[in-house]
Design an enzyme around this catalytic site. Sequence first.
Site, PDB file in Angstrom:
ATOM      1  N   LYS A  13       0.878  -1.179   0.000  1.00 42.08           N
ATOM      2  CA  LYS A  13       0.000   0.000   0.000  1.00 42.08           C
ATOM      3  C   LYS A  13       0.914   1.227   0.000  1.00 42.08           C
ATOM      4  CE  LYS A  13      -3.072   3.190   0.906  1.00 42.08           C
ATOM      5  NZ  LYS A  13      -2.082   4.321   0.949  1.00 42.08           N
ATOM      6  N   GLY A  36       5.690   5.263   9.214  1.00 42.24           N
ATOM      7  CA  GLY A  36       4.804   6.419   9.190  1.00 42.24           C
ATOM      8  C   GLY A  36       4.714   7.045  10.567  1.00 42.24           C
ATOM      9  N   SER A  37       3.671   7.808  10.780  1.00 44.45           N
ATOM     10  CA  SER A  37       3.518   8.537  12.038  1.00 44.45           C
ATOM     11  C   SER A  37       3.204   7.591  13.190  1.00 44.45           C
ATOM     12  CB  SER A  37       2.393   9.568  11.912  1.00 44.45           C
ATOM     13  OG  SER A  37       1.124   8.932  11.883  1.00 44.45           O
ATOM     14  N   THR A  38       3.547   8.040  14.391  1.00 41.07           N
ATOM     15  CA  THR A  38       3.281   7.233  15.583  1.00 41.07           C
ATOM     16  C   THR A  38       1.777   7.022  15.773  1.00 41.07           C
ATOM     17  OG1 THR A  38       5.317   7.951  16.663  1.00 41.07           O
ATOM     18  CG2 THR A  38       3.545   7.163  18.096  1.00 41.07           C
ATOM     19  N   GLY A  46       0.695   4.475  13.312  1.00 43.25           N
ATOM     20  CA  GLY A  46       1.320   3.213  13.688  1.00 43.25           C
ATOM     21  C   GLY A  46       0.601   2.512  14.825  1.00 43.25           C
ATOM     22  N   GLU A  98       8.076   1.332  12.204  1.00 45.71           N
ATOM     23  CA  GLU A  98       9.089   2.392  12.247  1.00 45.71           C
ATOM     24  C   GLU A  98       8.318   3.702  12.219  1.00 45.71           C
ATOM     25  OE1 GLU A  98      10.934   5.432  11.349  1.00 45.71           O
ATOM     26  OE2 GLU A  98      11.259   4.578   9.354  1.00 45.71           O
ATOM     27  N   CYS A 142      12.138  11.168   9.105  1.00 44.00           N
ATOM     28  CA  CYS A 142      11.736  10.694  10.430  1.00 44.00           C
ATOM     29  C   CYS A 142      12.843  10.837  11.472  1.00 44.00           C
ATOM     30  CB  CYS A 142      11.262   9.239  10.356  1.00 44.00           C
ATOM     31  SG  CYS A 142      12.460   8.115   9.615  1.00 44.00           S
ATOM     32  N   GLU A 168       6.519  16.140  17.055  1.00 46.20           N
ATOM     33  CA  GLU A 168       7.144  15.987  15.747  1.00 46.20           C
ATOM     34  C   GLU A 168       6.474  16.938  14.747  1.00 46.20           C
ATOM     35  OE1 GLU A 168       8.672  12.421  12.867  1.00 46.20           O
ATOM     36  OE2 GLU A 168       6.632  12.237  13.656  1.00 46.20           O
TER      37      GLU A 168
END
Length: 502
Positions: free
Chosen positions: A198, A251-253, A256, A273, A307, A404
């Site tokens: 994806k 990607g973003s926390t 995630g 990650e 990141c 972030e």
Amino acid sequence: MSENIERYFDQYGLSPKTRAFIAKEHGLFIGGEWSVGPERTDVIEPSTGEVLTTLTTGTVDDLDRAVAAARRQFDEGEWPRMKPLAREQLLLKLADALEANLDEFAEIESVDVGKSLQDAKDIDIQGTVDTLRYFAGWASKIGGRSAEASSMPGEYLAYTRKEPVGVIGVIVPWNFPLQTLAWKLGAALAVGCTVVVKPAELTSLSALRFAELAQEVGIPDGVINIVTGRGSVVGSALAAHKDIDKITFTGSTKTGLAVGHAALENWTRMTLELGGKSPVIVYSDVDIEQTVERVALGIFANSGQVCDAGSRAYIHESIYDEFIERLGAHVSSLAVKPGLDPDCFMGPLVSENQMRQVVDYIEIGIAEGARLVTGGPGTSETGFFVQPTVFADCDNDMRIVREEIFGPVLVCQKFSTEEEVVKLANDSDYGLAATIYSESINNVLRVAPQLKAGSVYVNAQSTIDPAMPFGGYKASGFGRDLGAEQLDFVTETKTVWVTIDA
């Protein structure tokens, strides 16, 4: 494609081959076949802010077809059963083909993401080639081990097997679309897994061109499947799919966490990650001019959309004022230009939404009382450009220090002692990376073990190589991409006991 984009391409000589690919009707790649869906999603070119092309908007049914194709290949096809050297040779062939088309892929990545064309060549595409070659070499070198029982009475032959984990769901981010895809695919394909990818809905073009190339070099149908579409639809369905054996996500926390919760419902293995807010420690013994340039590169490369960018700098009080002055002068001279411009150091942000988010954080920093050294909240009339921004005199309670931003914003503060700066550096929810600038090896060897980060860079930022693992602590995720360590995350270890009768 608009007249403005055509003029942009004409101005910088975009190749006919890249133009032809962009102009195609882009579809989904499932089981070796291309299919075009009725719903389309606009792709926006970041340097102009106008529609570049459209993509097929995949559905859950499309995702199910892709997973089924990957499952058929894994359960019944040739890829997992192929001799390791044969897989190795195909991956090397794919790397060679990518290198032969390096300029085209770099152009695609530049106009899709907005990044510097030279960086796309040197970092994104060459990095992808190197990653494929590195993991191709592992295909013929993965094996188990044999051992003798340490306490059980009797005689046994005991050995382990390393087996591919199965069908892997791959969700890649928009900032380094092709390079991150290679991080996920290299190890997975080397051991015999199949994948459903994806791509990020903002930057899917290089993944689609990569699928074409994989088919051209002979990667079997169903090994690589690409489904474009919305993360809230296709990405969510992939994370929650009952026939996926592992999810790997960058990607973003926040996203995630959602991916992780969905995967756990099916006991799906995962590598996450996630975000970062990486500290940069600058000791008093550095070459100030050189370190200023390196610190700036560490946050403003790829427009700060990295990141592990070194986004919060802690500078020793004895050089703080001089460092900030030189940093401001250097950053204000950086060339902010369209990605295809050969003089571009920093291109636009990837989207209007990302630009607005970064501008909001700059305004938050001003409101919080941080000193604006250079840059600011202004935006361009065309495209998604934001000036590289430096804040000084910050503290760890400020939102711009704790959250972030994922954009070209550096926050700075001074420190007095090593004990103090280690506490400041570790005072974060994130733990993806950290950087130390010092001429003293003793400083480095004392502090590096104390930093809660998956990578510690010394006198440079983001020194990443396919031979070394990459991943984070804390809210920056778990599991590792790259390096021999990644092989453990795409294989199962099976122990076999053979009883030897007397």
